[in-house]
Design a protein around this motif. Structure first.
Motif, PDB file in Angstrom:
ATOM      1  N   MET A   1       0.832  -1.180   0.000  1.00  0.00           N
ATOM      2  CA  MET A   1       0.000   0.000   0.000  1.00  0.00           C
ATOM      3  C   MET A   1       0.881   1.248   0.000  1.00  0.00           C
ATOM      4  SD  MET A   1      -2.990   0.985   2.617  1.00  0.00           S
ATOM      5  CE  MET A   1      -3.720   2.571   2.563  1.00  0.00           C
ATOM      6  N   THR A   2       0.438   2.258  -0.721  1.00  0.00           N
ATOM      7  CA  THR A   2       1.188   3.503  -0.825  1.00  0.00           C
ATOM      8  C   THR A   2       0.637   4.526   0.153  1.00  0.00           C
ATOM      9  OG1 THR A   2       1.579   3.091  -3.177  1.00  0.00           O
ATOM     10  CG2 THR A   2       1.909   5.338  -2.394  1.00  0.00           C
ATOM     11  N   LEU A   3       1.543   5.133   0.909  1.00  0.00           N
ATOM     12  CA  LEU A   3       1.197   6.210   1.830  1.00  0.00           C
ATOM     13  C   LEU A   3       1.736   7.506   1.251  1.00  0.00           C
ATOM     14  CD1 LEU A   3       0.307   7.350   4.625  1.00  0.00           C
ATOM     15  CD2 LEU A   3       2.611   6.760   5.431  1.00  0.00           C
ATOM     16  N   ILE A   4       0.867   8.491   1.073  1.00  0.00           N
ATOM     17  CA  ILE A   4       1.284   9.823   0.622  1.00  0.00           C
ATOM     18  C   ILE A   4       1.222  10.714   1.849  1.00  0.00           C
ATOM     19  CG2 ILE A   4       0.827  11.737  -0.947  1.00  0.00           C
ATOM     20  CD1 ILE A   4       1.498   9.139  -2.430  1.00  0.00           C
ATOM     21  N   ARG A   5       2.326  11.424   2.131  1.00  0.00           N
ATOM     22  CA  ARG A   5       2.388  12.263   3.332  1.00  0.00           C
ATOM     23  C   ARG A   5       3.333  13.432   3.102  1.00  0.00           C
ATOM     24  NH1 ARG A   5       7.268  11.405   5.407  1.00  0.00           N
ATOM     25  NH2 ARG A   5       8.302   9.400   5.087  1.00  0.00           N
ATOM     26  N   PRO A   6       3.223  14.461   3.950  1.00  0.00           N
ATOM     27  CA  PRO A   6       4.181  15.574   3.848  1.00  0.00           C
ATOM     28  C   PRO A   6       5.595  15.077   4.147  1.00  0.00           C
ATOM     29  CG  PRO A   6       2.308  16.185   5.229  1.00  0.00           C
ATOM     30  CD  PRO A   6       2.202  14.696   4.968  1.00  0.00           C
ATOM     31  N   ALA A   7       6.566  15.636   3.452  1.00  0.00           N
ATOM     32  CA  ALA A   7       7.959  15.284   3.703  1.00  0.00           C
ATOM     33  C   ALA A   7       8.399  15.884   5.032  1.00  0.00           C
ATOM     34  CB  ALA A   7       8.847  15.801   2.574  1.00  0.00           C
ATOM     35  N   GLY A   8       9.247  15.146   5.742  1.00  0.00           N
ATOM     36  CA  GLY A   8       9.804  15.618   7.006  1.00  0.00           C
ATOM     37  C   GLY A   8      11.318  15.569   6.961  1.00  0.00           C
ATOM     38  N   ARG A   9      11.932  16.060   8.009  1.00  0.00           N
ATOM     39  CA  ARG A   9      13.406  16.104   8.083  1.00  0.00           C
ATOM     40  C   ARG A   9      14.045  14.720   7.875  1.00  0.00           C
ATOM     41  NH1 ARG A   9      15.085  20.798   8.064  1.00  0.00           N
ATOM     42  NH2 ARG A   9      14.029  22.449   9.177  1.00  0.00           N
ATOM     43  N   SER A  10      13.380  13.692   8.342  1.00  0.00           N
ATOM     44  CA  SER A  10      13.946  12.345   8.195  1.00  0.00           C
ATOM     45  C   SER A  10      13.924  11.854   6.746  1.00  0.00           C
ATOM     46  CB  SER A  10      13.202  11.353   9.094  1.00  0.00           C
ATOM     47  OG  SER A  10      11.849  11.251   8.682  1.00  0.00           O
ATOM     48  N   ASP A  11      13.271  12.615   5.855  1.00  0.00           N
ATOM     49  CA  ASP A  11      13.177  12.226   4.446  1.00  0.00           C
ATOM     50  C   ASP A  11      14.257  12.855   3.570  1.00  0.00           C
ATOM     51  OD1 ASP A  11      10.787  10.658   4.724  1.00  0.00           O
ATOM     52  OD2 ASP A  11       9.677  12.551   4.915  1.00  0.00           O
ATOM     53  N   VAL A  12      15.113  13.687   4.135  1.00  0.00           N
ATOM     54  CA  VAL A  12      16.087  14.422   3.319  1.00  0.00           C
ATOM     55  C   VAL A  12      16.939  13.487   2.471  1.00  0.00           C
ATOM     56  CG1 VAL A  12      18.150  15.905   3.388  1.00  0.00           C
ATOM     57  CG2 VAL A  12      16.109  16.514   4.726  1.00  0.00           C
ATOM     58  N   THR A  13      17.460  12.429   3.047  1.00  0.00           N
ATOM     59  CA  THR A  13      18.311  11.500   2.282  1.00  0.00           C
ATOM     60  C   THR A  13      17.545  10.901   1.111  1.00  0.00           C
ATOM     61  OG1 THR A  13      19.664  11.014   4.214  1.00  0.00           O
ATOM     62  CG2 THR A  13      19.700   9.389   2.432  1.00  0.00           C
ATOM     63  N   ALA A  14      16.297  10.521   1.345  1.00  0.00           N
ATOM     64  CA  ALA A  14      15.470   9.957   0.264  1.00  0.00           C
ATOM     65  C   ALA A  14      15.176  11.013  -0.800  1.00  0.00           C
ATOM     66  CB  ALA A  14      14.178   9.393   0.832  1.00  0.00           C
ATOM     67  N   LEU A  15      14.925  12.248  -0.389  1.00  0.00           N
ATOM     68  CA  LEU A  15      14.649  13.315  -1.349  1.00  0.00           C
ATOM     69  C   LEU A  15      15.866  13.590  -2.226  1.00  0.00           C
ATOM     70  CD1 LEU A  15      12.667  15.721   1.008  1.00  0.00           C
ATOM     71  CD2 LEU A  15      11.726  14.350  -0.870  1.00  0.00           C
ATOM     72  N   VAL A  16      17.038  13.557  -1.626  1.00  0.00           N
ATOM     73  CA  VAL A  16      18.277  13.732  -2.401  1.00  0.00           C
ATOM     74  C   VAL A  16      18.395  12.609  -3.420  1.00  0.00           C
ATOM     75  CG1 VAL A  16      20.811  13.718  -2.265  1.00  0.00           C
ATOM     76  CG2 VAL A  16      19.467  15.031  -0.592  1.00  0.00           C
ATOM     77  N   ARG A  17      18.148  11.385  -2.980  1.00  0.00           N
ATOM     78  CA  ARG A  17      18.216  10.222  -3.888  1.00  0.00           C
ATOM     79  C   ARG A  17      17.249  10.376  -5.051  1.00  0.00           C
ATOM     80  NH1 ARG A  17      16.398   4.372  -1.839  1.00  0.00           N
ATOM     81  NH2 ARG A  17      14.806   4.431  -3.423  1.00  0.00           N
ATOM     82  N   LEU A  18      16.036  10.832  -4.752  1.00  0.00           N
ATOM     83  CA  LEU A  18      15.031  11.030  -5.800  1.00  0.00           C
ATOM     84  C   LEU A  18      15.461  12.118  -6.787  1.00  0.00           C
ATOM     85  CD1 LEU A  18      11.908  10.742  -3.534  1.00  0.00           C
ATOM     86  CD2 LEU A  18      12.325   9.319  -5.548  1.00  0.00           C
ATOM     87  N   ARG A  19      15.967  13.237  -6.269  1.00  0.00           N
ATOM     88  CA  ARG A  19      16.394  14.326  -7.147  1.00  0.00           C
ATOM     89  C   ARG A  19      17.527  13.879  -8.058  1.00  0.00           C
ATOM     90  NH1 ARG A  19      15.774  19.823  -6.408  1.00  0.00           N
ATOM     91  NH2 ARG A  19      13.609  19.143  -6.338  1.00  0.00           N
ATOM     92  N   LEU A  20      18.487  13.142  -7.514  1.00  0.00           N
ATOM     93  CA  LEU A  20      19.614  12.686  -8.322  1.00  0.00           C
ATOM     94  C   LEU A  20      19.184  11.634  -9.342  1.00  0.00           C
ATOM     95  CD1 LEU A  20      22.426  12.614  -5.626  1.00  0.00           C
ATOM     96  CD2 LEU A  20      21.984  14.374  -7.366  1.00  0.00           C
ATOM     97  N   ALA A  21      18.267  10.747  -8.962  1.00  0.00           N
ATOM     98  CA  ALA A  21      17.748   9.754  -9.916  1.00  0.00           C
ATOM     99  C   ALA A  21      17.002  10.455 -11.043  1.00  0.00           C
ATOM    100  CB  ALA A  21      16.839   8.760  -9.200  1.00  0.00           C
ATOM    101  N   ASN A  22      16.245  11.473 -10.706  1.00  0.00           N
ATOM    102  CA  ASN A  22      15.518  12.239 -11.709  1.00  0.00           C
ATOM    103  C   ASN A  22      16.500  12.945 -12.648  1.00  0.00           C
ATOM    104  OD1 ASN A  22      13.052  13.212 -12.843  1.00  0.00           O
ATOM    105  ND2 ASN A  22      13.395  15.156 -11.818  1.00  0.00           N
ATOM    106  N   ALA A  23      17.558  13.487 -12.085  1.00  0.00           N
ATOM    107  CA  ALA A  23      18.575  14.152 -12.906  1.00  0.00           C
ATOM    108  C   ALA A  23      19.219  13.168 -13.878  1.00  0.00           C
ATOM    109  CB  ALA A  23      19.633  14.785 -12.005  1.00  0.00           C
ATOM    110  N   GLU A  24      19.525  11.970 -13.404  1.00  0.00           N
ATOM    111  CA  GLU A  24      20.138  10.960 -14.272  1.00  0.00           C
ATOM    112  C   GLU A  24      19.227  10.624 -15.448  1.00  0.00           C
ATOM    113  OE1 GLU A  24      21.202   7.659 -11.780  1.00  0.00           O
ATOM    114  OE2 GLU A  24      22.661   8.859 -10.659  1.00  0.00           O
TER     115      GLU A  24
END
Length: 156
Positions: A1-24
């Protein structure tokens, strides 16, 4: 199941990973237009953005696999412009490979629309290059359509 939620401080590493994957992905599409940003610069951006920016994440089995960012644009055009005043926002969506085609992107876009509406936004834009067929197809299926044409020309 997918949970959609506001991003929090603990998500920074995942957000960086997503941005870099998107850039690639984008560099593969058009290396003359896109680049891989500096990882630390991306990290600083998200560290500063959490709590201020409108970022939501998609989580599957405890792993962040997608994000959407709603970037509010100027509330109204200047008085001298001819455009009807509308609060607008750009929407940027990323879903990791391996999780695409499962409705995660659609859920993120729906969340972006909800968040935008809560901030009195009346129109959202998905700025994509016409050559990005996957993005054109994705946003079109989410109800986005053409609005004008952005022409460009290199200088010099």
């Amino acid at each position: 199941m997918t949970l959609i939620r506001p991003a929090g401080r603990s998500d920074v590493t995942a957000l960086v990973r997503l941005r870099l994957a998107n850039a690639e992905r984008h560099v593969q599409l058009a290396p003359d237009l896109f680049r891989i940003p500096d990882e630390e610069a991306v990290r600083r951006y998200f560290e500063n953005a959490i709590g201020n920016a409108l970022i939501s994440v998609a989580e599957v089995d405890g792993e962040v696999v997608g994000m959407v960012e709603v970037v509010l644009l100027l509330a109204d055009p200047p008085d001298h412009q001819i455009l009807v005043p509308r609060r607008a926002a750009d929407v940027h969506t990323v879903v990791l490979d391996g999780h695409r085609g499962r409705g995660i992107g659609a859920a993120l876009v729906a969340e972006a629309e909800r968040v935008a509406a809560a901030h009195d936004v009346s129109i959202v834009y998905a700025n994509i290059f016409a050559t990005n067929d996957d993005a054109v197809r994705f946003y079109s299926s989410a109800g986005f359509g053409p609005r004008g044409i952005l022409l460009s020309k290199p200088c010099g």
